[in-house]
Design a protein around this motif. Structure first.
Motif, PDB file in Angstrom:
ATOM      1  N   GLY A 144      46.109  50.291  33.356  1.00  0.00           N
ATOM      2  CA  GLY A 144      44.973  49.667  33.391  1.00  0.00           C
ATOM      3  C   GLY A 144      44.985  48.147  33.726  1.00  0.00           C
ATOM      4  N   LEU A 145      46.385  47.486  33.639  1.00  0.00           N
ATOM      5  CA  LEU A 145      46.705  46.127  34.222  1.00  0.00           C
ATOM      6  C   LEU A 145      46.532  46.078  35.603  1.00  0.00           C
ATOM      7  CD1 LEU A 145      49.717  45.044  31.881  1.00  0.00           C
ATOM      8  CD2 LEU A 145      47.383  44.220  31.794  1.00  0.00           C
ATOM      9  N   ILE A 146      47.423  47.175  36.297  1.00  0.00           N
ATOM     10  CA  ILE A 146      47.002  47.358  37.815  1.00  0.00           C
ATOM     11  C   ILE A 146      45.320  47.361  38.318  1.00  0.00           C
ATOM     12  CG2 ILE A 146      47.032  48.950  39.635  1.00  0.00           C
ATOM     13  CD1 ILE A 146      49.866  49.006  39.399  1.00  0.00           C
ATOM     14  N   GLY A 147      44.552  48.007  37.328  1.00  0.00           N
ATOM     15  CA  GLY A 147      43.261  48.362  37.253  1.00  0.00           C
ATOM     16  C   GLY A 147      42.626  46.874  37.374  1.00  0.00           C
ATOM     17  N   ALA A 148      43.204  46.101  36.271  1.00  0.00           N
ATOM     18  CA  ALA A 148      42.884  44.496  36.257  1.00  0.00           C
ATOM     19  C   ALA A 148      42.901  43.715  37.328  1.00  0.00           C
ATOM     20  CB  ALA A 148      43.251  44.130  34.803  1.00  0.00           C
ATOM     21  N   PHE A 150      43.136  44.888  40.557  1.00  0.00           N
ATOM     22  CA  PHE A 150      42.175  45.249  41.236  1.00  0.00           C
ATOM     23  C   PHE A 150      40.876  44.466  41.059  1.00  0.00           C
ATOM     24  CE2 PHE A 150      43.043  48.865  44.069  1.00  0.00           C
ATOM     25  CZ  PHE A 150      44.424  49.245  44.031  1.00  0.00           C
ATOM     26  N   GLY A 151      40.438  44.505  39.606  1.00  0.00           N
ATOM     27  CA  GLY A 151      39.472  43.605  39.088  1.00  0.00           C
ATOM     28  C   GLY A 151      39.257  42.164  39.703  1.00  0.00           C
ATOM     29  N   VAL A 152      40.284  41.488  39.381  1.00  0.00           N
ATOM     30  CA  VAL A 152      40.344  40.246  39.585  1.00  0.00           C
ATOM     31  C   VAL A 152      40.360  39.881  41.491  1.00  0.00           C
ATOM     32  CG1 VAL A 152      41.849  38.095  39.786  1.00  0.00           C
ATOM     33  CG2 VAL A 152      41.563  39.626  37.644  1.00  0.00           C
ATOM     34  N   GLY A 153      41.060  40.925  41.964  1.00  0.00           N
ATOM     35  CA  GLY A 153      40.935  40.838  43.590  1.00  0.00           C
ATOM     36  C   GLY A 153      39.545  41.108  43.808  1.00  0.00           C
ATOM     37  N   PHE A 154      38.743  42.007  43.379  1.00  0.00           N
ATOM     38  CA  PHE A 154      37.289  41.968  43.773  1.00  0.00           C
ATOM     39  C   PHE A 154      36.391  41.018  42.982  1.00  0.00           C
ATOM     40  CE2 PHE A 154      38.371  46.519  44.525  1.00  0.00           C
ATOM     41  CZ  PHE A 154      37.797  46.591  45.975  1.00  0.00           C
ATOM     42  N   ILE A 155      36.968  40.342  42.030  1.00  0.00           N
ATOM     43  CA  ILE A 155      36.046  39.024  41.528  1.00  0.00           C
ATOM     44  C   ILE A 155      36.010  37.917  42.576  1.00  0.00           C
ATOM     45  CG2 ILE A 155      36.086  37.219  39.980  1.00  0.00           C
ATOM     46  CD1 ILE A 155      37.061  39.413  37.762  1.00  0.00           C
ATOM     47  N   LEU A 156      37.388  37.821  43.076  1.00  0.00           N
ATOM     48  CA  LEU A 156      37.520  36.507  44.090  1.00  0.00           C
ATOM     49  C   LEU A 156      37.325  37.020  45.420  1.00  0.00           C
ATOM     50  CD1 LEU A 156      40.739  35.094  42.545  1.00  0.00           C
ATOM     51  CD2 LEU A 156      38.341  34.420  41.980  1.00  0.00           C
ATOM     52  N   GLY A 157      37.744  38.144  45.932  1.00  0.00           N
ATOM     53  CA  GLY A 157      37.679  38.301  47.450  1.00  0.00           C
ATOM     54  C   GLY A 157      36.037  38.581  47.876  1.00  0.00           C
ATOM     55  N   PHE A 264      31.561  40.697  43.015  1.00  0.00           N
ATOM     56  CA  PHE A 264      32.151  39.929  42.180  1.00  0.00           C
ATOM     57  C   PHE A 264      31.747  40.323  40.697  1.00  0.00           C
ATOM     58  CE2 PHE A 264      30.880  36.239  39.264  1.00  0.00           C
ATOM     59  CZ  PHE A 264      31.967  35.675  38.967  1.00  0.00           C
ATOM     60  N   MET A 265      30.373  40.902  40.299  1.00  0.00           N
ATOM     61  CA  MET A 265      30.023  41.435  39.020  1.00  0.00           C
ATOM     62  C   MET A 265      30.774  42.621  38.788  1.00  0.00           C
ATOM     63  SD  MET A 265      28.279  41.242  36.311  1.00  0.00           S
ATOM     64  CE  MET A 265      26.946  40.012  36.537  1.00  0.00           C
ATOM     65  N   ALA A 266      30.986  43.477  39.604  1.00  0.00           N
ATOM     66  CA  ALA A 266      31.747  44.958  39.468  1.00  0.00           C
ATOM     67  C   ALA A 266      33.158  44.381  39.119  1.00  0.00           C
ATOM     68  CB  ALA A 266      31.726  45.591  40.650  1.00  0.00           C
ATOM     69  N   GLY A 267      33.928  43.492  39.808  1.00  0.00           N
ATOM     70  CA  GLY A 267      34.905  42.931  39.610  1.00  0.00           C
ATOM     71  C   GLY A 267      35.451  42.365  38.177  1.00  0.00           C
ATOM     72  N   VAL A 268      34.139  41.631  37.854  1.00  0.00           N
ATOM     73  CA  VAL A 268      34.250  40.976  36.437  1.00  0.00           C
ATOM     74  C   VAL A 268      34.516  41.996  35.474  1.00  0.00           C
ATOM     75  CG1 VAL A 268      33.044  39.526  34.671  1.00  0.00           C
ATOM     76  CG2 VAL A 268      33.297  38.741  37.275  1.00  0.00           C
ATOM     77  N   VAL A 269      33.620  43.129  35.444  1.00  0.00           N
ATOM     78  CA  VAL A 269      33.073  43.952  34.506  1.00  0.00           C
ATOM     79  C   VAL A 269      34.632  44.690  34.480  1.00  0.00           C
ATOM     80  CG1 VAL A 269      32.211  46.090  33.781  1.00  0.00           C
ATOM     81  CG2 VAL A 269      30.790  44.372  34.550  1.00  0.00           C
ATOM     82  N   SER A 270      35.250  45.189  35.671  1.00  0.00           N
ATOM     83  CA  SER A 270      36.563  45.991  35.633  1.00  0.00           C
ATOM     84  C   SER A 270      37.639  45.008  35.002  1.00  0.00           C
ATOM     85  CB  SER A 270      36.714  46.390  37.029  1.00  0.00           C
ATOM     86  OG  SER A 270      37.926  47.139  37.107  1.00  0.00           O
ATOM     87  N   ALA A 271      37.767  43.761  35.395  1.00  0.00           N
ATOM     88  CA  ALA A 271      38.810  43.283  34.827  1.00  0.00           C
ATOM     89  C   ALA A 271      38.603  42.963  33.297  1.00  0.00           C
ATOM     90  CB  ALA A 271      38.854  41.784  35.578  1.00  0.00           C
ATOM     91  N   VAL A 272      37.778  42.584  32.995  1.00  0.00           N
ATOM     92  CA  VAL A 272      37.548  42.595  31.415  1.00  0.00           C
ATOM     93  C   VAL A 272      37.971  43.757  30.545  1.00  0.00           C
ATOM     94  CG1 VAL A 272      35.707  41.983  29.364  1.00  0.00           C
ATOM     95  CG2 VAL A 272      36.014  40.710  31.888  1.00  0.00           C
TER      96      VAL A 272
END
Length: 413
Positions: A144-148, A150-157, A264-272
């Protein structure tokens, strides 16, 4: 079991944030180009339908290379260690981005995607790295942390990529290449090795065969049924990933900025969810139930995506679909528990191969469907038909999971 010396234990615990940063940099570079690559393809395509077909081809080739190379990288990491394989892969990703930055034609873009697909398979090695340094009980949370990451990468990228694309469409690719170079330096000077020499296994050509890796995974006791669940769920997700940017362009008139904002929104949700809520939800529901709840959430979301007539509704659906983010780490945790510690690299390579098969098949489903409806009026419900197919694929995964949940080995999972 003998205990590790305190110094060794501290080093192995410290390796977890190191590999998460490495994954973050990889995904950040990947996220940079997601909202921009379809537009780059569009510069050389004759019309929206041609753009869809070419983008589908590029995505399928990318997935094919991952399928071929994922078990190879996993097996090599079992033999020579995780660190050198990660470093070589990061270098290849930087070359992929640099070729895209200078690409004068679709042929060069295709070559870049071949290199990128082969080297992006290093995520299987990153998962094996995490498996090396965590206990069986903590692996689902660690995935899940690896998934997080990924999420942070998709937030910023995507946001950075969309912003840079306003200045110049090629600028995000140069930026991504620079990130890969920085990531390589970080890995070379900071990232420790996770697999001691005494735990390494001999390289076997059979383990580098993607089909052999899949057969070996399916033969694992109590895991074979989960392979089908995982495959159908990933296929639905990758169809979504394939068409998302082009769909937003065709139906809502989105450009790189708007597509970047939605990602960005998808990344925020995934990271949280995966970085903060996953552990609590797994303790409360168990891995099997958590997976099923995530599937149900995704089915409803896919249907709503296809029916949405206004762009703001898409953001509401992304936020409402937060429970879908728990399904992938839950499945990975269930499978990982059944695998010998010495075979984690091969097993993770096999899972990545499943992802790669779906990445080959998904564009062959999504891109032609989107091409056929690309010229329909924006209000026509048929434009969203590709998302209805995603809902059907996810429903199959959910039904297969329901059958497995009745088995005694999964009742407490």
């Amino acid at each position: 079991m003998s205990r590790l010396p305190k110094s060794s234990l501290a080093s192995r615990q410290a390796a977890v944030p190191f590999i998460l940063v490495t994954v973050l940099f990889d995904v950040l570079g990947f996220g940079l180009i997601i909202p921009v690559l379809p537009a780059l393809v569009g510069q050389f395509a004759q019309d929206p339908a041609s753009q869809s077909y070419w983008y589908g081809l590029l995505s399928a080739v990318y997935g094919l290379m991952q399928f071929v190379c994922a078990p190879l990288l996993g097996a090599l990491s079992d033999r020579f260690g995780r660190r050198p394989v990660i470093l070589i892969s990061v270098f290849g990703l930087g070359l992929d981005f640099l070729l895209l930055a200078f690409a004068p034609s679709l042929t060069v873009i295709l070559l870049a995607r071949v290199i990128g697909g082969a080297t992006a398979a290093n995520f299987s090695v990153a998962n094996a790295y995490i498996a090396d340094v965590t206990s069986g009980e903590e692996r689902a949370r660690s995935f899940g942390l690896i998934g997080a990451a990924f999420g942070v990468g998709f937030i910023l990228g995507p946001v950075i990529g969309g912003f840079l694309a306003v200045v110049d469409l090629r600028l995000p690719f140069f930026f991504a290449s620079g990130l890969a170079a920085l990531n390589w330096c970080y890995g070379y000077f900071v990232l420790p090795e996770s697999l001691p020499a005494e735990r390494r296994s001999r390289f076997k050509l059979a383990n580098a065969n993607p089909f052999a890796a899949l057969r070996g995974l399916a033969r694992l006791q109590g895991v074979g049924g989960l392979v089908g669940v995982y495959a159908f769920s990933m296929l639905a997700q990758f169809v979504l990933y394939t068409v998302w940017v082009l769909y937003g362009t065709f139906r809502f008139g989105w450009g790189p900025e708007e597509n970047g904002a939605s990602l960005f929104m998808a990344g925020v949700v995934s990271a949280v969810v995966q970085g903060g809520l996953l552990g609590m939800l797994l303790r409360r529901w168990g891995e099997m139930k958590a997976m099923q709840i995530g599937f149900c959430s995704a089915i409803v979301a896919y249907i709503c995506y296809g029916l949405a007539q206004q762009s703001w509704v898409m953001y509401c659906i992304i936020f409402g679909n937060f429970l879908a983010a728990i399904s992938a780490p839950a499945i990975q945790g269930l499978i990982s528990k059944a695998v010998d510690p010495k075979e984690q690299g091969v097993m993770m390579g096999a899972l990545t191969s499943i992802n790669s098969v779906t990445m080959i098949v998904a564009p062959l489903i999504g891109a032609p469907m989107l091409a056929e409806v690309s010229n329909l009026p924006k209000s026509d419900w048929r434009i969203g038909s590709v998302f209805f197919v995603c809902a059907g694929l996810q429903a199959i995964a959910w039904l297969l999971a329901l059958r497995l949940s009745g088995r005694k080995e999964f009742k407490a999972a």
